[in-house]
Scaffold this active site. Structure first.
Site, short mmCIF file in Angstrom:
data_model
loop_
_atom_site.label_atom_id
_atom_site.label_comp_id
_atom_site.label_asym_id
_atom_site.label_seq_id
_atom_site.Cartn_x
_atom_site.Cartn_y
_atom_site.Cartn_z
N LYS A 53 -4.54 5.34 -6.84
CA LYS A 53 -3.81 4.77 -7.66
C LYS A 53 -4.98 4.95 -8.86
O LYS A 53 -4.62 5.03 -9.66
CB LYS A 53 -4.42 2.79 -7.30
CG LYS A 53 -2.18 2.69 -7.04
CD LYS A 53 -2.84 1.54 -6.11
CE LYS A 53 -0.86 1.58 -5.05
NZ LYS A 53 -1.62 0.39 -4.32
N GLN A 97 -4.26 -4.99 -2.74
CA GLN A 97 -3.71 -4.19 -1.97
C GLN A 97 -3.20 -4.68 -0.42
O GLN A 97 -4.03 -5.50 0.09
CB GLN A 97 -4.91 -2.68 -1.45
CG GLN A 97 -4.19 -1.81 -0.57
CD GLN A 97 -2.77 -1.06 -1.80
OE1 GLN A 97 -2.95 -0.41 -2.17
NE2 GLN A 97 -1.57 -0.76 -0.66
N ASP A 120 2.67 -5.27 -9.70
CA ASP A 120 3.17 -5.58 -8.70
C ASP A 120 4.87 -5.99 -8.65
O ASP A 120 5.54 -5.85 -7.74
CB ASP A 120 2.48 -6.02 -7.22
CG ASP A 120 1.87 -4.46 -6.39
OD1 ASP A 120 2.78 -3.42 -6.05
OD2 ASP A 120 1.24 -4.94 -5.12
#
Ligand code: NDP
Length: 293
Positions: A53, A97, A120
């Site tokens: 990422k 994460q 997200d």
């Protein structure tokens, strides 16, 4: 023989479009979108995701802020960091994460993120926006699936879509997105009766189960478009591991109209959509219209 939907190539082109949009934002508005990624602990798979990422964020011309915290981090410490990132004007997107260590309640952490920075799309506000049709940030993996489907099929309205899997990160948001495209949507799960029959009714079949090669060609309607979200590591030849999806590619390929491979299908689209969402969030924060699609 089904067409292989090349998610890897599509992701490259999407990342290029993101890069061009980023360059334009900098030129026209002096704005550089920034993505903060928070990793707690040493999970090897998570470390690889976070590294990728960060690398792709920088390649797209954006700022990348990585926060690596120890396994022993408390929920309070993590919430303090989230507050700092919420307040930082250079950070337009925040991604924590998952999974988090047991001592941390992931719902509390996700819902502490400013919804407008929640790239997200997991915050309850964004879940609500998606299910009511309001503009917001959409989870990256389902967004990547929808992008591939629209590229392949154009207008999805009236199609029968079956989503196998009802998780909050893939199955449910995928179903909401397909409903918003006016598909007739069925969500199947581990208690579904006659799953094979349910799948056979699908013009669009999305598999997000986490069971290697569970869906065979006999469950697929001839000509259907099959999106395989599954990423399963299985023992291959000579003791080496290999990645397979949730559909049995060889038998599905013989029946479907188009199918995503694993690897090289949905997987690469996830990070590309994360970068896209970060640009969307940066534009929204600065009152700039966003039109990448
Ligand atoms: P979860 O484990 O959270 O959810 C799996 C879903 O599958 C559940 O709803 C479960 O039903 C259902 N299920 C399990 N067994 C069966 C069965 N025998 N028949 C029908 N349904 C079943 O997984 P995720 O949604 O997080 O992930 C799914 C897959 O997608 C995994 O392989 C994961 O690695 C992959 N993935 C890939 C991403 C990418 O970037 N490409 C990103 C995220 C995930 P129930 O609710 O009843 O238990």
């Amino acid at each position: 023989m089904a067409k292989k939907i090349d998610g890897k190539a599509f992701a490259v082109s999407l990342r290029e479009r993101v890069g061009k949009a980023v360059a334009q934002l900098q030129q026209d508005h002096g704005l550089v979108p920034g993505l903060a990624v928070v990793l707690v602990g040493e999970d090897p798979a998570s470390q690889v995701y976070v590294r990728n990422k960060g690398k792709q964020t920088l390649e797209a011309g954006m700022r990348s802020f990585e926060h690596k915290l120890s396994d022993a981090t408390s929920e309070t410490e993590l919430l303090v960091l989230i507050d700092q990132l919420n307040a930082d004007p250079d950070v337009h997107g925040i991604l924590v994460q998952l999974p988090l260590p047991d001592q941390i309640d992931s719902h509390a952490v996700i819902n502490a993120i400013n919804p407008d920075k929640d790239v997200d799309g997991f915050h309850l506000i964004n879940v609500g926006r998606l299910s009511t049709g309001a503009p917001g940030l959409v989870p990256c993996t389902p967004l990547g699936c929808l992008t591939l489907l629209k590229d392949e099929l154009g207008d999805l309205s009236g199609k029968n879509a079956v989503v196998v899997g009802r998780s909050n990160i893939v199955g449910k948001p995928m179903a909401s997105l397909l409903l918003a495209e006016s598909c007739t949507v069925t969500i199947a799960h581990s208690r579904t009766k006659d799953l094979a029959d349910v799948c056979r009714g699908a013009d669009i079949l999305v598999a997000a189960v986490g069971r290697p090669e569970m869906i065979p060609g006999e469950w697929v309607k001839p000509g259907a478009t099959v999106i395989d979200v599954g990423i399963n590591r299985v023992e291959g030849a000579e003791g080496k591991t290999r990645l397979v999806g949730d559909v049995d590619y060889a038998s599905v390929e013989a029946v479907a109209g188009a199918v995503t491979p694993v690897p090289g299908g949905v997987g690469p689209m996830t990070i590309a959509c994360l970068l896209r969402n970060t640009v969307q969030a940066a534009c929204a924060a600065n009152g700039i219209s966003f039109d990448l699609d």
